[in-house]
Design a protein around this motif. Structure first.
Motif, PDB file in Angstrom:
ATOM      1  N   ASN A  83       0.851  -1.174   0.000  1.00 37.21           N
ATOM      2  CA  ASN A  83       0.000   0.000   0.000  1.00 37.21           C
ATOM      3  C   ASN A  83       0.895   1.235   0.000  1.00 37.21           C
ATOM      4  OD1 ASN A  83       0.073   1.285   2.953  1.00 37.21           O
ATOM      5  ND2 ASN A  83       0.067  -0.944   3.183  1.00 37.21           N
ATOM      6  N   GLN A 124       1.060   5.469   1.320  1.00 35.17           N
ATOM      7  CA  GLN A 124       0.458   6.515   2.128  1.00 35.17           C
ATOM      8  C   GLN A 124       1.020   7.858   1.702  1.00 35.17           C
ATOM      9  OE1 GLN A 124       1.015   5.596   6.296  1.00 35.17           O
ATOM     10  NE2 GLN A 124       0.206   3.519   6.075  1.00 35.17           N
ATOM     11  N   TYR A 165       1.673  11.900   3.080  1.00 36.02           N
ATOM     12  CA  TYR A 165       1.793  12.751   4.243  1.00 36.02           C
ATOM     13  C   TYR A 165       2.104  14.177   3.798  1.00 36.02           C
ATOM     14  CZ  TYR A 165       2.046   8.551   7.106  1.00 36.02           C
ATOM     15  OH  TYR A 165       1.749   7.356   7.733  1.00 36.02           O
ATOM     16  N   HIS A 192       5.717  18.521  11.590  1.00 39.82           N
ATOM     17  CA  HIS A 192       5.970  17.105  11.445  1.00 39.82           C
ATOM     18  C   HIS A 192       5.026  16.543  10.379  1.00 39.82           C
ATOM     19  CE1 HIS A 192       2.798  17.587  14.494  1.00 39.82           C
ATOM     20  NE2 HIS A 192       2.295  16.454  14.019  1.00 39.82           N
ATOM     21  N   PRO A 193       5.387  15.400   9.795  1.00 38.22           N
ATOM     22  CA  PRO A 193       4.501  14.812   8.778  1.00 38.22           C
ATOM     23  C   PRO A 193       3.140  14.470   9.368  1.00 38.22           C
ATOM     24  CG  PRO A 193       6.684  13.825   8.688  1.00 38.22           C
ATOM     25  CD  PRO A 193       6.628  14.628   9.951  1.00 38.22           C
ATOM     26  N   PHE A 227      -0.493  12.516   8.384  1.00 41.89           N
ATOM     27  CA  PHE A 227      -1.105  11.549   7.481  1.00 41.89           C
ATOM     28  C   PHE A 227      -2.247  12.181   6.691  1.00 41.89           C
ATOM     29  CE2 PHE A 227      -2.585   7.566   5.956  1.00 41.89           C
ATOM     30  CZ  PHE A 227      -3.961   7.541   6.091  1.00 41.89           C
ATOM     31  N   GLN A 266      -4.321   6.724   2.753  1.00 39.17           N
ATOM     32  CA  GLN A 266      -3.680   5.450   2.423  1.00 39.17           C
ATOM     33  C   GLN A 266      -4.418   4.838   1.239  1.00 39.17           C
ATOM     34  OE1 GLN A 266      -4.219   1.989   5.116  1.00 39.17           O
ATOM     35  NE2 GLN A 266      -2.014   1.769   5.013  1.00 39.17           N
ATOM     36  N   ASN A 298       5.314  -3.025   6.188  1.00 34.55           N
ATOM     37  CA  ASN A 298       5.496  -2.297   7.441  1.00 34.55           C
ATOM     38  C   ASN A 298       6.860  -1.650   7.597  1.00 34.55           C
ATOM     39  OD1 ASN A 298       2.832  -2.806   8.652  1.00 34.55           O
ATOM     40  ND2 ASN A 298       3.508  -4.915   8.484  1.00 34.55           N
ATOM     41  N   PHE A 348       8.373   1.538   6.148  1.00 35.21           N
ATOM     42  CA  PHE A 348       7.959   2.663   5.331  1.00 35.21           C
ATOM     43  C   PHE A 348       9.158   3.380   4.744  1.00 35.21           C
ATOM     44  CE2 PHE A 348       3.453   2.967   5.987  1.00 35.21           C
ATOM     45  CZ  PHE A 348       3.240   2.235   7.141  1.00 35.21           C
ATOM     46  N   PHE A 394      10.046   6.700   2.682  1.00 35.94           N
ATOM     47  CA  PHE A 394       9.504   7.965   2.248  1.00 35.94           C
ATOM     48  C   PHE A 394      10.154   8.398   0.931  1.00 35.94           C
ATOM     49  CE2 PHE A 394       6.766   9.972   5.460  1.00 35.94           C
ATOM     50  CZ  PHE A 394       6.800   8.987   6.426  1.00 35.94           C
ATOM     51  N   TYR A 445       7.928   3.766  15.464  1.00 35.47           N
ATOM     52  CA  TYR A 445       8.935   3.923  14.406  1.00 35.47           C
ATOM     53  C   TYR A 445       9.807   5.128  14.748  1.00 35.47           C
ATOM     54  CZ  TYR A 445       5.356   1.355  11.697  1.00 35.47           C
ATOM     55  OH  TYR A 445       4.431   0.440  11.242  1.00 35.47           O
ATOM     56  N   TYR A 493      12.470   7.890  12.928  1.00 37.11           N
ATOM     57  CA  TYR A 493      12.947   8.445  11.677  1.00 37.11           C
ATOM     58  C   TYR A 493      13.931   9.574  11.969  1.00 37.11           C
ATOM     59  CZ  TYR A 493       9.358   6.057   8.963  1.00 37.11           C
ATOM     60  OH  TYR A 493       8.588   5.104   8.356  1.00 37.11           O
ATOM     61  N   PRO A 506      12.266  12.032   5.582  1.00 32.93           N
ATOM     62  CA  PRO A 506      12.505  11.220   6.788  1.00 32.93           C
ATOM     63  C   PRO A 506      13.121   9.875   6.406  1.00 32.93           C
ATOM     64  CG  PRO A 506      10.277  12.137   6.785  1.00 32.93           C
ATOM     65  CD  PRO A 506      10.831  12.359   5.416  1.00 32.93           C
ATOM     66  N   ASP A 536      11.671  -4.095  12.587  1.00 34.06           N
ATOM     67  CA  ASP A 536      12.386  -3.811  11.357  1.00 34.06           C
ATOM     68  C   ASP A 536      13.531  -2.841  11.617  1.00 34.06           C
ATOM     69  OD1 ASP A 536      10.257  -4.264   8.563  1.00 34.06           O
ATOM     70  OD2 ASP A 536      12.436  -4.520   8.624  1.00 34.06           O
ATOM     71  N   LYS A 537      14.516  -2.918  10.773  1.00 36.47           N
ATOM     72  CA  LYS A 537      15.680  -2.068  10.927  1.00 36.47           C
ATOM     73  C   LYS A 537      15.980  -1.396   9.608  1.00 36.47           C
ATOM     74  CE  LYS A 537      20.020  -2.508  13.464  1.00 36.47           C
ATOM     75  NZ  LYS A 537      20.961  -3.452  14.076  1.00 36.47           N
ATOM     76  N   LEU A 580       0.237  -3.449  12.720  1.00 34.41           N
ATOM     77  CA  LEU A 580       0.842  -3.712  11.427  1.00 34.41           C
ATOM     78  C   LEU A 580      -0.251  -4.003  10.408  1.00 34.41           C
ATOM     79  CD1 LEU A 580       3.740  -6.025  12.664  1.00 34.41           C
ATOM     80  CD2 LEU A 580       3.812  -3.557  12.257  1.00 34.41           C
ATOM     81  N   GLY A 581       0.090  -3.858   9.141  1.00 36.98           N
ATOM     82  CA  GLY A 581      -0.875  -4.168   8.100  1.00 36.98           C
ATOM     83  C   GLY A 581      -1.669  -2.957   7.670  1.00 36.98           C
ATOM     84  N   ALA A 582      -2.114  -2.997   6.420  1.00 41.48           N
ATOM     85  CA  ALA A 582      -2.862  -1.876   5.850  1.00 41.48           C
ATOM     86  C   ALA A 582      -4.052  -1.531   6.720  1.00 41.48           C
ATOM     87  CB  ALA A 582      -3.325  -2.236   4.436  1.00 41.48           C
ATOM     88  N   GLY A 583      -4.244  -0.252   6.917  1.00 44.42           N
ATOM     89  CA  GLY A 583      -5.342   0.209   7.767  1.00 44.42           C
ATOM     90  C   GLY A 583      -4.872   0.493   9.171  1.00 44.42           C
ATOM     91  N   ASN A 638      -1.573   0.458  10.070  1.00 44.19           N
ATOM     92  CA  ASN A 638      -0.220   0.998  10.133  1.00 44.19           C
ATOM     93  C   ASN A 638      -0.125   2.439   9.651  1.00 44.19           C
ATOM     94  OD1 ASN A 638      -0.563   0.600   7.437  1.00 44.19           O
ATOM     95  ND2 ASN A 638       1.252  -0.651   7.129  1.00 44.19           N
ATOM     96  N   VAL A 639      -1.146   3.227   9.875  1.00 42.93           N
ATOM     97  CA  VAL A 639      -1.083   4.662   9.603  1.00 42.93           C
ATOM     98  C   VAL A 639      -0.222   5.304  10.678  1.00 42.93           C
ATOM     99  CG1 VAL A 639      -2.434   6.778   9.618  1.00 42.93           C
ATOM    100  CG2 VAL A 639      -3.284   4.756   8.418  1.00 42.93           C
ATOM    101  N   LEU A 640       0.744   6.086  10.252  1.00 39.75           N
ATOM    102  CA  LEU A 640       1.694   6.676  11.191  1.00 39.75           C
ATOM    103  C   LEU A 640       1.199   8.005  11.731  1.00 39.75           C
ATOM    104  CD1 LEU A 640       5.052   6.098   9.262  1.00 39.75           C
ATOM    105  CD2 LEU A 640       3.894   4.582  10.866  1.00 39.75           C
ATOM    106  N   PHE A 691       2.849  11.025  13.782  1.00 36.23           N
ATOM    107  CA  PHE A 691       4.169  11.504  14.149  1.00 36.23           C
ATOM    108  C   PHE A 691       4.110  12.417  15.373  1.00 36.23           C
ATOM    109  CE2 PHE A 691       7.221  10.385  10.819  1.00 36.23           C
ATOM    110  CZ  PHE A 691       6.377   9.851   9.859  1.00 36.23           C
ATOM    111  N   GLY A 692       5.190  12.339  16.161  1.00 37.54           N
ATOM    112  CA  GLY A 692       5.381  13.330  17.200  1.00 37.54           C
ATOM    113  C   GLY A 692       5.957  14.597  16.597  1.00 37.54           C
TER     114      GLY A 692
END
Lengths: 109, 115
Positions: free
Chosen positions: A31, A33, A35, A42-43, A45, A48, A95, A97, A99, B33, B35, B43, B56-57, B97-100, B102-104, B106-107
């Motif tokens: 998928n 997304q 931003y 900050h970014p 959303f 999606q 999972n 991401f 950018f 996550y 960045y 990012p 993940d790394k 995790l997964g579509a839907g 996993n929308v991020l 951010f701080g």
């Protein structure tokens, strides 16, 4: 590794003109997304896209996901000064991401 | 609504020093996550955690380490700081995790300056 190319890097438009940014991935994505990052912010959303060929609209913003799920676009109709910022696509490769480099939009009043 | 909280917001360090950034995700978000964003850059993904385990790394230097704690907050530890580490560090959290999911979100970011 995953590469996400985004063009253009910069776009300067007159208020009221349209704007489009394009995002291309080297691999098929689960998928994508989008931003928006305002200057100094900050970014945030936006949307999606999951399905092949999907088109979604948010007021003056239209988002498309390519049939092959490797590219996407964001189109803004009749830009306003509030649209100023950098628009990033984020390619979701299971999972992790990645950018895009972002398109910095400047809108002249 | 509660957002992602990052601290400190600004940090100034000397070369070769150590820095620790903290991130408190949105309640019920179990995925975090990290960045790194340099001036005018996009990012760059460093590392992520799901349910307190590294999931993940990305391009995280060996001098950096991170973990997610039992209360789901996360810390990014940076040692032997270099001038090139000066950047805005964002933490983002998602519902899973997964579509839907996993929308991020951010701080506001932690700005690190290395002198």
């Amino acid at each position: 590794g995953q590469q996400v190319m985004q063009i253009p890097q910069y776009q300067h438009v007159q208020e009221g003109e349209d704007f489009t940014t394009y995002c291309n991935s080297s691999t098929t994505l689960s998928n994508i997304q989008w931003y928006k990052q305002r200057p100094g912010g900050h970014p945030v959303f936006l949307i999606q896209l999951v399905k092949s060929g999907e088109v979604k609209k948010q007021k003056r913003l239209t988002f498309q996901f390519g049939e092959a799920k490797k590219n996407s676009s964001l189109h803004i109709t009749a830009t306003q000064t509030t649209d100023v910022g950098t628009y990033f696509c984020a390619a979701d490769n299971f999972n992790k991401f990645y950018f895009g480099s972002g398109t910095k939009l400047n809108v002249k009043p | 609504a509660a957002g992602v909280i990052q601290s400190p917001r600004h940090l100034i360090k000397e070369k070769r020093e150590t820095a620790t950034l903290k991130c408190y995700p949105i309640p019920r978000h179990d995925t975090v996550y990290w960045y790194q964003q340099g001036p005018g850059q996009d990012p760059q993904f460093l590392i992520s955690f799901y349910e307190k385990m590294q999931s993940d790394k990305g391009s995280i230097p060996d001098r950096f380490s991170a973990q997610q704690f039992s209360d789901y907050h996360s810390e990014l530890n940076m040692s032997s700081l270099e001038l090139g580490d000066s950047a805005l560090y964002f933490c983002a959290s998602s519902l899973g995790l997964g579509a839907g999911a996993n929308v991020l979100t951010f701080g506001a970011g932690s700005r690190l300056t290395v002198l």
